[in-house]
Design a protein around this motif. Structure first.
Motif, PDB file in Angstrom:
ATOM      1  N   VAL A   1      85.253 -13.024  77.612  1.00  6.82           N
ATOM      2  CA  VAL A   1      84.626 -14.063  78.423  1.00  6.82           C
ATOM      3  C   VAL A   1      83.813 -14.974  77.506  1.00  6.82           C
ATOM      4  O   VAL A   1      83.013 -14.482  76.700  1.00  6.82           O
ATOM      5  N   PRO A   2      84.003 -16.291  77.581  1.00  2.00           N
ATOM      6  CA  PRO A   2      83.205 -17.202  76.744  1.00  2.00           C
ATOM      7  C   PRO A   2      81.720 -17.136  77.123  1.00  2.00           C
ATOM      8  O   PRO A   2      81.369 -17.266  78.294  1.00  2.00           O
ATOM      9  N   LYS A   3      80.868 -16.919  76.126  1.00  2.00           N
ATOM     10  CA  LYS A   3      79.416 -16.871  76.345  1.00  2.00           C
ATOM     11  C   LYS A   3      78.740 -17.535  75.150  1.00  2.00           C
ATOM     12  O   LYS A   3      78.449 -16.880  74.147  1.00  2.00           O
ATOM     13  N   ALA A   4      78.508 -18.822  75.256  1.00  2.00           N
ATOM     14  CA  ALA A   4      77.971 -19.591  74.131  1.00  2.00           C
ATOM     15  C   ALA A   4      76.491 -19.289  73.903  1.00  2.00           C
ATOM     16  O   ALA A   4      75.715 -19.169  74.849  1.00  2.00           O
ATOM     17  N   ASP A   5      76.107 -19.168  72.623  1.00  2.00           N
ATOM     18  CA  ASP A   5      74.709 -19.023  72.217  1.00  2.00           C
ATOM     19  C   ASP A   5      74.337 -20.244  71.377  1.00  2.00           C
ATOM     20  O   ASP A   5      74.843 -20.412  70.266  1.00  2.00           O
ATOM     21  N   CYS A   6      73.474 -21.102  71.898  1.00  2.00           N
ATOM     22  CA  CYS A   6      73.112 -22.339  71.207  1.00  2.00           C
ATOM     23  C   CYS A   6      71.613 -22.339  70.920  1.00  2.00           C
ATOM     24  O   CYS A   6      70.804 -22.164  71.836  1.00  2.00           O
ATOM     25  N   ILE A   7      71.250 -22.536  69.672  1.00  2.00           N
ATOM     26  CA  ILE A   7      69.843 -22.529  69.289  1.00  2.00           C
ATOM     27  C   ILE A   7      69.449 -23.770  68.500  1.00  2.00           C
ATOM     28  O   ILE A   7      68.341 -24.295  68.657  1.00  2.00           O
ATOM     29  N   ALA A   8      70.342 -24.258  67.671  1.00  2.00           N
ATOM     30  CA  ALA A   8      69.977 -25.346  66.763  1.00  2.00           C
ATOM     31  C   ALA A   8      70.036 -26.711  67.444  1.00  2.00           C
ATOM     32  O   ALA A   8      69.113 -27.514  67.337  1.00  2.00           O
ATOM     33  N   GLY A   9      71.092 -26.989  68.161  1.00  2.00           N
ATOM     34  CA  GLY A   9      71.278 -28.327  68.710  1.00  2.00           C
ATOM     35  C   GLY A   9      71.663 -29.292  67.605  1.00  2.00           C
ATOM     36  O   GLY A   9      71.382 -29.057  66.429  1.00  2.00           O
ATOM     37  N   ASP A  10      72.277 -30.424  67.950  1.00  2.00           N
ATOM     38  CA  ASP A  10      72.660 -31.380  66.910  1.00  2.00           C
ATOM     39  C   ASP A  10      71.691 -32.556  66.890  1.00  2.00           C
ATOM     40  O   ASP A  10      70.901 -32.775  67.812  1.00  2.00           O
ATOM     41  N   SER A  11      71.754 -33.317  65.817  1.00  2.00           N
ATOM     42  CA  SER A  11      70.804 -34.419  65.609  1.00  2.00           C
ATOM     43  C   SER A  11      70.953 -35.499  66.675  1.00  2.00           C
ATOM     44  O   SER A  11      69.959 -36.099  67.107  1.00  2.00           O
ATOM     45  N   ALA A  12      72.175 -35.764  67.122  1.00  2.00           N
ATOM     46  CA  ALA A  12      72.391 -36.791  68.141  1.00  2.00           C
ATOM     47  C   ALA A  12      71.699 -36.410  69.447  1.00  2.00           C
ATOM     48  O   ALA A  12      71.107 -37.253  70.128  1.00  2.00           O
ATOM     49  N   SER A  13      71.774 -35.124  69.800  1.00  2.00           N
ATOM     50  CA  SER A  13      71.132 -34.658  71.028  1.00  2.00           C
ATOM     51  C   SER A  13      69.615 -34.784  70.933  1.00  2.00           C
ATOM     52  O   SER A  13      68.950 -35.226  71.882  1.00  2.00           O
ATOM     53  N   ARG A  14      69.057 -34.410  69.791  1.00  2.00           N
ATOM     54  CA  ARG A  14      67.602 -34.505  69.616  1.00  2.00           C
ATOM     55  C   ARG A  14      67.144 -35.959  69.638  1.00  2.00           C
ATOM     56  O   ARG A  14      66.094 -36.297  70.194  1.00  2.00           O
ATOM     57  N   SER A  15      67.930 -36.844  69.033  1.00  2.00           N
ATOM     58  CA  SER A  15      67.581 -38.266  69.018  1.00  2.00           C
ATOM     59  C   SER A  15      67.608 -38.850  70.425  1.00  2.00           C
ATOM     60  O   SER A  15      66.715 -39.611  70.816  1.00  2.00           O
ATOM     61  N   LEU A  16      68.641 -38.486  71.208  1.00  2.00           N
ATOM     62  CA  LEU A  16      68.744 -38.983  72.577  1.00  2.00           C
ATOM     63  C   LEU A  16      67.568 -38.501  73.420  1.00  2.00           C
ATOM     64  O   LEU A  16      66.986 -39.275  74.198  1.00  2.00           O
ATOM     65  N   ALA A  17      67.202 -37.236  73.263  1.00  2.00           N
ATOM     66  CA  ALA A  17      66.075 -36.695  74.027  1.00  2.00           C
ATOM     67  C   ALA A  17      64.781 -37.409  73.663  1.00  2.00           C
ATOM     68  O   ALA A  17      63.943 -37.706  74.531  1.00  2.00           O
ATOM     69  N   SER A  18      64.599 -37.725  72.377  1.00  2.00           N
ATOM     70  CA  SER A  18      63.382 -38.401  71.928  1.00  2.00           C
ATOM     71  C   SER A  18      63.286 -39.806  72.514  1.00  2.00           C
ATOM     72  O   SER A  18      62.227 -40.230  72.994  1.00  2.00           O
ATOM     73  N   ILE A  19      64.404 -40.528  72.508  1.00  2.00           N
ATOM     74  CA  ILE A  19      64.412 -41.895  73.044  1.00  2.00           C
ATOM     75  C   ILE A  19      64.217 -41.881  74.555  1.00  2.00           C
ATOM     76  O   ILE A  19      63.522 -42.729  75.119  1.00  2.00           O
ATOM     77  N   PHE A  20      64.828 -40.894  75.223  1.00  2.00           N
ATOM     78  CA  PHE A  20      64.718 -40.812  76.677  1.00  2.00           C
ATOM     79  C   PHE A  20      63.268 -40.586  77.112  1.00  2.00           C
ATOM     80  O   PHE A  20      62.828 -41.075  78.155  1.00  2.00           O
ATOM     81  N   ARG A  21      62.512 -39.866  76.282  1.00  2.00           N
ATOM     82  CA  ARG A  21      61.107 -39.600  76.611  1.00  2.00           C
ATOM     83  C   ARG A  21      60.181 -40.715  76.129  1.00  2.00           C
ATOM     84  O   ARG A  21      58.992 -40.720  76.444  1.00  2.00           O
ATOM     85  N   ALA A  22      60.700 -41.664  75.343  1.00  2.00           N
ATOM     86  CA  ALA A  22      59.870 -42.731  74.782  1.00  2.00           C
ATOM     87  C   ALA A  22      59.557 -43.785  75.842  1.00  2.00           C
ATOM     88  O   ALA A  22      59.932 -43.665  77.012  1.00  2.00           O
ATOM     89  N   GLU A  23      58.906 -44.861  75.407  1.00  2.00           N
ATOM     90  CA  GLU A  23      58.534 -45.920  76.339  1.00  2.00           C
ATOM     91  C   GLU A  23      59.780 -46.586  76.910  1.00  2.00           C
ATOM     92  O   GLU A  23      60.879 -46.505  76.351  1.00  2.00           O
ATOM     93  N   ALA A  24      59.599 -47.269  78.029  1.00  2.00           N
ATOM     94  CA  ALA A  24      60.719 -47.818  78.790  1.00  2.00           C
ATOM     95  C   ALA A  24      61.570 -48.779  77.975  1.00  2.00           C
ATOM     96  O   ALA A  24      62.796 -48.789  78.083  1.00  2.00           O
ATOM     97  N   LYS A  25      60.929 -49.620  77.138  1.00  2.00           N
ATOM     98  CA  LYS A  25      61.692 -50.632  76.397  1.00  2.00           C
ATOM     99  C   LYS A  25      62.675 -49.985  75.416  1.00  2.00           C
ATOM    100  O   LYS A  25      63.813 -50.432  75.266  1.00  2.00           O
TER     101      LYS A  25
END
Length: 490
Positions: free
Chosen positions: A402-426
């Motif tokens: 059964v597929p059971k993914a273990d993810c801990i590191a995350g990739d740089s694109a995901s971290r960048s998107l999360a940072s921008i999403f939490r930033a100011e509206a502009k």
């Protein structure tokens, strides 16, 4: 569960440890190789298979175990297990189901048990196997040999499989019956799933006939992948029949001196033996009949022989006018077109690569084999539905996990998107605007220069109809002008 030991082993996970898996595979290999003569004699005695066929089944069973053992690395398994501890992702992780319930088919019982058993072990599972009643003696001998070498806390043989729970159990059913249970299951196509061979006039007729005769007559014609009908181009039928006769004659010569009585008896027990009277009554013209096989031609497309699963060493031939005719007939009788609406188990395509590309594209089958019928297909069960079939192995360890993914590191694109999403509206607005206004790269498709289907029709119509009309008009005008000149001079 059939026993508390199996249940306990599934819960504590002992079958999942890398070193245990390695030992179990090694012990299974030893069980088969050291008892090969005993297993061989049991197969011949209980099923009526020829000696060489029994040896082929054992050979392929050993190959499955050996390949799994060679590809399994304890060091790699342990390294993967500790990836998260090292701060690394393990996104492609597969975990064992827990317990595998196996209901094997009767044909090639040894391979039908060993192949899924070895793959289930390699995936880290416990296995419960149902005894095969048609071949009780052989089934008991296999169980005895396996249990002498493998851990009895993780492997069990039972008279009948119990009702599996809804979780932690995977049912492997090779009989073709879709289980009416809540548990997960891997099942093969129904027992009526058919196999077609299509022989084009561009093929190597002798090679095609040899491959098809072998696939049809191996193991008394009981293989699930034996072709039920052979569609032969009408211009190649005479040559194919002659080549098939020679191939069958060679097979008969090779078995001279061997006892084929048991094999014939086995065929009759399975309801296989089509008599010449039965064949003729179904509209077949028998062109050759011997102890090891029959070749018959069916001309009537309404014959029941074109509508049923064929058992036994009986090669049914039918002529087709073209590749399109063969495609239509294969799909009509066995495939996607009403009334059957069933996908072919397999289709053997014999012809030039260009022709095979066309037929493999439009004949609906789970597997296509071009210009060969692998001998491995004559052994064992049909490949499970929902997975890419293989000629060499019907099962893979991934089928038992059964597929059971273990993810801990995350990739740089995901971290960048999360940072921008939490930033100011502009900042987010700029990124979003850029995304919705971006365009895709051009397709770089060049202007078409090939004449299309309808264009070709117009050109053909012009050539066939208008060219003769214009030519006649020109010739008529010439005669008219010459006649006018003569009248003027006179």
């Amino acid at each position: 569960m059939p026993s508390t030991s199996i249940e306990s082993a599934a819960v504590d996970g002992r079958a999942r440890t890398p070193r245990f898996i390695q030992r179990q595979l090694a012990n299974l290999h030893k069980a088969i190789t050291t008892n090969a003569k005993i297993i061989q004699d049991a197969i011949v005695a209980d099923t009526g298979a020829k000696l060489r066929e029994a040896q082929l089944e054992i050979h392929l069973s050993i190959s499955v175990v050996k390949e799994l053992y060679d590809n399994f690395s304890v060091e790699e398994a342990l390294s993967q297990e500790y990836r998260v501890a090292r701060g690394q992702d393990w996104c492609d992780r597969n975990d064992a189901v827990g317990t595998i319930y196996l209901r094997p088919q009767s044909h090639n019982l040894v391979y039908s048990i060993v192949s899924p058993l070895a793959n289930a072990i390699a995936a880290g599972n416990c296995v419960v196997i149902e005894s095969n009643k048609p071949h009780q003696a052989l089934s008991s001998k296999i169980a005895e040999i396996i249990l002498q070498h493998l851990d009895r806390d993780t492997i069990a043989f039972v008279e009948n499989l119990p009702e599996p729970p809804s979780k932690g159990v995977l049912l492997i059913d090779q009989t073709g019956e879709i289980p009416k249970i809540n548990a997960s299951s891997v099942h093969t196509p129904g027992s009526s799933a058919r196999v077609v061979a299509l022989v084009d006039r561009s093929s190597d007729i002798v090679s095609a006939a040899s491959s098809i005769v072998q696939a049809r007559t191996a193991f008394g014609g009981n293989s699930v992948y034996a072709p039920d009908i052979v569609l032969v181009n009408e211009f190649a039928m005479k040559e194919f029949v002659q080549a098939a006769k020679i191939a069958l004659s060679i097979s008969i010569e090779e078995t001279k001196g061997q006892d084929i009585t048991a094999s014939q008896a086995t065929c009759k027990i399975a309801g296989i033996g089509l008599t010449e009277k039965e064949l003729r009554g179904s509209g077949a013209n028998v062109v050759m009949r011997g102890d090891l096989g029959t070749i018959a031609i069916v001309e009537d497309r309404g014959s029941s022989l074109l509508q049923r699963k064929i058992y036994g060493a009986c090669l049914i031939l039918h002529s087709v006018r073209s590749l399109d005719d063969g495609i239509d007939l294969a799909n009509l009788q066995y495939g996607t077109v009403a009334p059957r609406n069933k996908t072919l188990l397999a289709c053997y395509h014999f012809g030039a690569p260009e022709a095979a590309k066309y037929t493999t594209q439009f004949i609906d089958s789970y597997a296509s084999f071009v210009n060969h019928a692998p001998i491995e297909l004559t052994v064992g069960p049909a490949a499970p539905i929902g997975f890419h079939p293989s000629a060499t192995h019907r099962y893979r360890p991934a089928m038992f996990s059964v597929p059971k993914a273990d993810c801990i590191a995350g990739d740089s694109a995901s971290r960048s998107l999360a940072s921008i999403f939490r930033a100011e509206a502009k900042a987010w607005s700029d990124v979003y605007e850029k995304q919705i206004t971006s365009s895709l790269a051009p397709t770089r498709q060049k202007a078409g220069k090939v004449v299309g289907f309808f264009d070709q029709g117009l050109i053909t119509g012009f050539v066939v109809f208008w060219v003769p009309v214009i030519a006649s008009a020109v010739v008529g005008s010439g005669y008219g002008i010459r006649a006018g000149i003569r009248m003027t001079r006179s």
